[in-house]
Design a protein around this motif. Sequence first.
Motif, PDB file in Angstrom:
ATOM      1  N   GLU A   1       0.814  -1.157  -0.038  1.00 49.88           N
ATOM      2  CA  GLU A   1       0.010  -0.152  -0.287  1.00 49.88           C
ATOM      3  C   GLU A   1       0.821   1.231   0.085  1.00 49.88           C
ATOM      4  O   GLU A   1       0.461   2.422  -0.439  1.00 49.88           O
ATOM      5  CB  GLU A   1      -1.047   0.000   1.249  1.00 49.88           C
ATOM      6  CG  GLU A   1      -2.167  -0.990   1.266  1.00 49.88           C
ATOM      7  CD  GLU A   1      -2.824  -1.057   2.356  1.00 49.88           C
ATOM      8  OE1 GLU A   1      -2.794   0.025   3.236  1.00 49.88           O
ATOM      9  OE2 GLU A   1      -3.519  -1.877   2.688  1.00 49.88           O
TER      10      GLU A   1
ATOM     11  N   LYS B   1      -8.870  -4.011  -0.311  1.00 49.44           N
ATOM     12  CA  LYS B   1      -9.625  -2.794  -0.256  1.00 49.44           C
ATOM     13  C   LYS B   1      -8.691  -1.569  -0.200  1.00 49.44           C
ATOM     14  O   LYS B   1      -8.858  -0.521  -1.132  1.00 49.44           O
ATOM     15  CB  LYS B   1     -10.865  -2.797   0.619  1.00 49.44           C
ATOM     16  CG  LYS B   1     -11.453  -1.544   0.774  1.00 49.44           C
ATOM     17  CD  LYS B   1     -12.799  -1.507   1.713  1.00 49.44           C
ATOM     18  CE  LYS B   1     -13.679  -0.376   1.537  1.00 49.44           C
ATOM     19  NZ  LYS B   1     -14.819  -0.557   2.389  1.00 49.44           N
ATOM     20  N   ALA B   2      -7.923  -1.540   0.763  1.00 48.91           N
ATOM     21  CA  ALA B   2      -7.057  -0.370   0.878  1.00 48.91           C
ATOM     22  C   ALA B   2      -6.180   0.084  -0.171  1.00 48.91           C
ATOM     23  O   ALA B   2      -6.567   1.304  -0.524  1.00 48.91           O
ATOM     24  CB  ALA B   2      -6.345  -0.501   2.349  1.00 48.91           C
ATOM     25  N   SER B   3      -5.695  -1.121  -0.544  1.00 47.98           N
ATOM     26  CA  SER B   3      -4.449  -0.787  -1.581  1.00 47.98           C
ATOM     27  C   SER B   3      -5.152  -0.693  -3.065  1.00 47.98           C
ATOM     28  O   SER B   3      -4.965   0.413  -3.853  1.00 47.98           O
ATOM     29  CB  SER B   3      -3.621  -1.927  -1.705  1.00 47.98           C
ATOM     30  OG  SER B   3      -4.099  -3.081  -1.950  1.00 47.98           O
ATOM     31  N   ARG B   4      -6.220  -1.348  -3.189  1.00 48.35           N
ATOM     32  CA  ARG B   4      -7.213  -1.100  -4.365  1.00 48.35           C
ATOM     33  C   ARG B   4      -7.807   0.225  -4.454  1.00 48.35           C
ATOM     34  O   ARG B   4      -7.596   0.841  -5.197  1.00 48.35           O
ATOM     35  CB  ARG B   4      -8.227  -2.017  -4.481  1.00 48.35           C
ATOM     36  CG  ARG B   4      -9.232  -2.010  -5.604  1.00 48.35           C
ATOM     37  CD  ARG B   4      -9.996  -3.211  -5.485  1.00 48.35           C
ATOM     38  NE  ARG B   4     -11.231  -3.076  -6.756  1.00 48.35           N
ATOM     39  CZ  ARG B   4     -12.306  -2.720  -6.963  1.00 48.35           C
ATOM     40  NH1 ARG B   4     -12.565  -2.161  -5.862  1.00 48.35           N
ATOM     41  NH2 ARG B   4     -12.909  -2.590  -7.905  1.00 48.35           N
ATOM     42  N   GLN B   5      -8.396   0.625  -3.441  1.00 50.09           N
ATOM     43  CA  GLN B   5      -8.831   2.144  -3.219  1.00 50.09           C
ATOM     44  C   GLN B   5      -7.783   3.276  -3.474  1.00 50.09           C
ATOM     45  O   GLN B   5      -7.932   4.216  -4.134  1.00 50.09           O
ATOM     46  CB  GLN B   5      -9.684   2.393  -1.993  1.00 50.09           C
ATOM     47  CG  GLN B   5     -10.921   1.510  -1.789  1.00 50.09           C
ATOM     48  CD  GLN B   5     -11.840   1.739  -3.117  1.00 50.09           C
ATOM     49  OE1 GLN B   5     -12.095   2.902  -3.442  1.00 50.09           O
ATOM     50  NE2 GLN B   5     -12.450   0.860  -3.422  1.00 50.09           N
ATOM     51  N   LYS B   6      -6.408   3.173  -2.970  1.00 45.27           N
ATOM     52  CA  LYS B   6      -5.570   3.870  -3.340  1.00 45.27           C
ATOM     53  C   LYS B   6      -5.135   4.040  -4.729  1.00 45.27           C
ATOM     54  O   LYS B   6      -4.913   4.837  -5.279  1.00 45.27           O
ATOM     55  CB  LYS B   6      -4.178   3.608  -2.508  1.00 45.27           C
ATOM     56  CG  LYS B   6      -4.476   3.893  -0.980  1.00 45.27           C
ATOM     57  CD  LYS B   6      -3.547   3.714  -0.078  1.00 45.27           C
ATOM     58  CE  LYS B   6      -3.927   3.929   1.459  1.00 45.27           C
ATOM     59  NZ  LYS B   6      -2.817   3.382   2.299  1.00 45.27           N
TER      60      LYS B   6
ATOM     61  N   ILE C   1      -7.070   3.328  -7.484  1.00 42.89           N
ATOM     62  CA  ILE C   1      -8.036   3.891  -7.909  1.00 42.89           C
ATOM     63  C   ILE C   1      -8.221   5.518  -8.001  1.00 42.89           C
ATOM     64  O   ILE C   1      -8.056   6.084  -8.684  1.00 42.89           O
ATOM     65  CB  ILE C   1      -9.504   3.250  -7.589  1.00 42.89           C
ATOM     66  CG1 ILE C   1      -9.795   1.852  -8.096  1.00 42.89           C
ATOM     67  CG2 ILE C   1     -10.677   4.057  -8.159  1.00 42.89           C
ATOM     68  CD1 ILE C   1     -10.741   0.867  -7.179  1.00 42.89           C
ATOM     69  N   ALA C   2      -7.885   5.868  -6.722  1.00 47.20           N
ATOM     70  CA  ALA C   2      -8.004   7.542  -6.560  1.00 47.20           C
ATOM     71  C   ALA C   2      -6.540   7.966  -7.168  1.00 47.20           C
ATOM     72  O   ALA C   2      -6.741   8.864  -7.707  1.00 47.20           O
ATOM     73  CB  ALA C   2      -7.659   7.549  -4.769  1.00 47.20           C
TER      74      ALA C   2
ATOM     75  N   GLU D   1      -7.463   8.220 -10.789  1.00 53.95           N
ATOM     76  CA  GLU D   1      -8.726   9.254 -10.676  1.00 53.95           C
ATOM     77  C   GLU D   1      -7.926  10.676 -10.599  1.00 53.95           C
ATOM     78  O   GLU D   1      -8.242  11.787 -11.546  1.00 53.95           O
ATOM     79  CB  GLU D   1      -9.519   9.357  -9.478  1.00 53.95           C
ATOM     80  CG  GLU D   1     -10.676   8.282  -9.921  1.00 53.95           C
ATOM     81  CD  GLU D   1     -11.651   8.456 -11.070  1.00 53.95           C
ATOM     82  OE1 GLU D   1     -11.820   9.568 -11.622  1.00 53.95           O
ATOM     83  OE2 GLU D   1     -12.193   7.407 -11.435  1.00 53.95           O
TER      84      GLU D   1
ATOM     85  N   GLU E   1     -11.715   2.140 -11.832  1.00 50.29           N
ATOM     86  CA  GLU E   1     -11.840   0.839 -10.949  1.00 50.29           C
ATOM     87  C   GLU E   1     -11.746  -0.278 -11.858  1.00 50.29           C
ATOM     88  O   GLU E   1     -11.094  -1.175 -11.474  1.00 50.29           O
ATOM     89  CB  GLU E   1     -13.318   0.987 -10.563  1.00 50.29           C
ATOM     90  CG  GLU E   1     -13.614  -0.345  -9.650  1.00 50.29           C
ATOM     91  CD  GLU E   1     -15.106  -0.288  -9.047  1.00 50.29           C
ATOM     92  OE1 GLU E   1     -15.422  -0.757  -7.945  1.00 50.29           O
ATOM     93  OE2 GLU E   1     -15.935   0.230  -9.707  1.00 50.29           O
TER      94      GLU E   1
ATOM     95  N   ASP F   1      -8.510  -2.856 -11.435  1.00 54.90           N
ATOM     96  CA  ASP F   1      -8.839  -4.555 -11.617  1.00 54.90           C
ATOM     97  C   ASP F   1      -8.157  -5.338 -12.811  1.00 54.90           C
ATOM     98  O   ASP F   1      -7.808  -6.241 -12.730  1.00 54.90           O
ATOM     99  CB  ASP F   1     -10.240  -4.767 -11.303  1.00 54.90           C
ATOM    100  CG  ASP F   1     -10.789  -4.361 -10.242  1.00 54.90           C
ATOM    101  OD1 ASP F   1     -10.117  -4.005  -9.240  1.00 54.90           O
ATOM    102  OD2 ASP F   1     -12.020  -4.489  -9.922  1.00 54.90           O
TER     103      ASP F   1
END
Length: 191
Positions: A63, A122-127, A129-130, A133, A148, A152
């Motif tokens: 992460e 979740k945490a690393s995936r969201q980071k 994606i952010a 963005e 997203e 993936d």
Amino acid sequence: MKDTSQRILDAALIVFSRDGISGATTREIARVAKVNEVTLFRYFKNKNELLRQTVHCSASRYEQVFAEASLESPEDLRRTVQSYAEAYAKKLRDNEALVRTFMGELTRHLKLWRSLFAEGAKASRQKFIAYLEAGKKAGLVREEVDAETAADALTGMLMSGLLRHPLTDSFYPSKRYVKTCIDLFLKGIEQ
């Protein structure tokens, strides 16, 4: 000497990878960790909690890539995506047996694996994606890219490489595969 909880987590990784969820027992994990089962339960309330912590520890190791990631230039985007992909691929290689167990038991324990995957990644995936963005806002990532799905797609390519590597290692090394995945990904998202 490693602290007791880390020894238990290391043993759990070995036992879950080798025996699967159904076959792994807290007694065997305690034996591999060289602690008694009562000690194991002082640190982890049950087998599912131990599995959850094992997955979480594994996922949290990459992460940090986004902690200081910049988006000043296309080189920053390339460097960050490369760092993330290489860290993710290393995590997969380091935990290959657990990943293969996960894939093999996916349908038998779908609800559990979904929750572990969602929580662990979740945490690393969201980071990631952010970051993608933010790359759009910086004009480095094409506006029409679905961040997203793109995130993936890259992790899916890397997972596929791990699963196939016993078949493809004689054709090309894993590092070349990861580099190609990174190149294809970047060419698909960059402005």
